[in-house]
Design a protein around this motif. Structure first.
Motif, PDB file in Angstrom:
ATOM      1  N   GLY A  31      17.711  10.523  11.766  1.00 51.75           N
ATOM      2  CA  GLY A  31      16.564   9.948  11.070  1.00 51.75           C
ATOM      3  C   GLY A  31      15.665  10.969  10.421  1.00 51.75           C
ATOM      4  N   LEU A  32      15.885  12.258  10.707  1.00 54.41           N
ATOM      5  CA  LEU A  32      15.117  13.294  10.013  1.00 54.41           C
ATOM      6  C   LEU A  32      15.511  13.314   8.539  1.00 54.41           C
ATOM      7  CD1 LEU A  32      15.203  16.437  12.352  1.00 54.41           C
ATOM      8  CD2 LEU A  32      13.220  15.017  11.834  1.00 54.41           C
ATOM      9  N   THR A  33      14.540  13.453   7.676  1.00 51.79           N
ATOM     10  CA  THR A  33      14.836  13.569   6.244  1.00 51.79           C
ATOM     11  C   THR A  33      15.018  15.035   5.840  1.00 51.79           C
ATOM     12  OG1 THR A  33      12.484  13.591   5.698  1.00 51.79           O
ATOM     13  CG2 THR A  33      13.595  11.447   5.709  1.00 51.79           C
ATOM     14  N   VAL A  85       7.520  14.778  13.584  1.00 53.55           N
ATOM     15  CA  VAL A  85       7.740  15.505  12.325  1.00 53.55           C
ATOM     16  C   VAL A  85       7.084  14.763  11.168  1.00 53.55           C
ATOM     17  CG1 VAL A  85       9.495  16.278  10.677  1.00 53.55           C
ATOM     18  CG2 VAL A  85       9.853  16.616  13.133  1.00 53.55           C
ATOM     19  N   ASN A  86       7.235  13.450  11.144  1.00 55.67           N
ATOM     20  CA  ASN A  86       6.651  12.651  10.061  1.00 55.67           C
ATOM     21  C   ASN A  86       5.120  12.654  10.100  1.00 55.67           C
ATOM     22  OD1 ASN A  86       9.209  12.004   9.158  1.00 55.67           O
ATOM     23  ND2 ASN A  86       9.268  10.015  10.190  1.00 55.67           N
ATOM     24  N   GLY A 108      13.669   9.567  18.923  1.00 60.14           N
ATOM     25  CA  GLY A 108      12.854   8.780  17.998  1.00 60.14           C
ATOM     26  C   GLY A 108      11.434   9.298  17.907  1.00 60.14           C
ATOM     27  N   PRO A 147      17.549  15.179  15.993  1.00 60.62           N
ATOM     28  CA  PRO A 147      17.277  13.743  15.989  1.00 60.62           C
ATOM     29  C   PRO A 147      17.805  13.054  14.736  1.00 60.62           C
ATOM     30  CG  PRO A 147      15.318  14.968  16.597  1.00 60.62           C
ATOM     31  CD  PRO A 147      16.321  15.971  16.117  1.00 60.62           C
ATOM     32  N   VAL A 178      11.233  12.421  15.706  1.00 61.81           N
ATOM     33  CA  VAL A 178      11.189  12.109  14.269  1.00 61.81           C
ATOM     34  C   VAL A 178       9.781  11.706  13.866  1.00 61.81           C
ATOM     35  CG1 VAL A 178      12.032  10.559  12.466  1.00 61.81           C
ATOM     36  CG2 VAL A 178      13.626  11.473  14.152  1.00 61.81           C
ATOM     37  N   ARG A 179       9.135  10.899  14.674  1.00 61.76           N
ATOM     38  CA  ARG A 179       7.768  10.457  14.352  1.00 61.76           C
ATOM     39  C   ARG A 179       6.799  11.630  14.374  1.00 61.76           C
ATOM     40  NH1 ARG A 179       9.146   6.579  18.054  1.00 61.76           N
ATOM     41  NH2 ARG A 179       7.478   7.141  19.506  1.00 61.76           N
TER      42      ARG A 179
END
Length: 227
Positions: free
Chosen positions: A136-138, A116-117, A110, A134, A113-114
């Motif tokens: 949740g990655l777009t 990367v965002n 998690g 992970p 992902v944050r």
């Protein structure tokens, strides 16, 4: 308009050691928006797990990028400064509380992902150290076993995560004296085990980890005030 071609998801080969020429070609396939992701602090008994995502400028690479564990502290610190000034960096962490609530694997993924965002530029491809991409990655993602020693952008992420986590644990030592966090950074060394038995867990300890769960004592009054 010509269609951009890129290697398929599982067709990004990497050698056994970082190679800027190979990685530059991979990055060019994604318009330079290739991000490496890694973590620091998955195994310790105390403190957060810290993750970093890095998009390198392959025309301005710091010299000596490699797995953070293969570098001296001084070299990591020097490379950290260069990475922060020459690359796009995203950072995220998960606290001991989150680790206990979710488990270390879920908390780490998690946080990745944050991270990367948190990048100023959205990558088109994400390379992740280890076995997991992970959820949740777009973006498209690819895991790379031992990637921190094979891929420059993952190596850079490993350095950023390691340096930041070490700094956090040094600061934590001042708020939670007696455990030796500034020295062992929360890992399960004998001196940490002895301090844990003597003092009991503090608010930074991961109570879902067996050595902490089995430790005698309770949360100190000073720890309660810090909540």
């Amino acid at each position: 308009m010509s269609k951009r071609t890129a290697p398929s998801l599982f067709d990004l080969p990497f050698p056994d050691a970082p190679d800027a020429r190979v990685e530059r070609r991979h990055a060019a396939s994604f318009d330079g928006l290739l991000a490496g992701v890694d973590e620091a602090g998955r195994g310790p008994w105390a403190g957060p797990v810290v993750t970093a995502a890095v998009i390198l400028d392959y025309d301005n690479l710091p010299i000596g990028l490699n797995d953070s564990k293969k570098l001296t502290e001084a070299k990591r610190e020097a490379l950290f400064d260069q990475i922060m000034t020459s690359a796009h960096v995203g950072i995220a962490s998960a606290s001991a509380v989150t680790i206990d609530e979710k488990n270390i694997r879920a908390a780490t993924l998690g946080a990745m992902v944050r991270a990367v965002n948190a990048l100023a530029l959205s990558p088109k491809m994400v390379l992740v150290d280890g076995r997991d991409v992970p959820p949740g990655l777009t973006q498209d993602g690819q895991s790379l076993i031992k990637g921190d020693g094979r891929c420059l952008c993952i190596a850079a992420a490993s350095i950023v995560a390691k340096v930041l986590r070490d700094r956090m644990m040094v600061r934590a030592d001042a708020h939670h004296p007696g455990y030796g966090f500034a020295v062992h950074k929360g890992y399960g060394v004998p001196k940490h085990s002895e301090a844990l038995t003597r003092l009991g867990p503090c608010t930074l300890h991961r109570r879902s980890f067996k050595p902490v769960r089995m430790a005698s004592g309770s949360v100190n009054e000073s720890d309660l005030k810090a909540l």
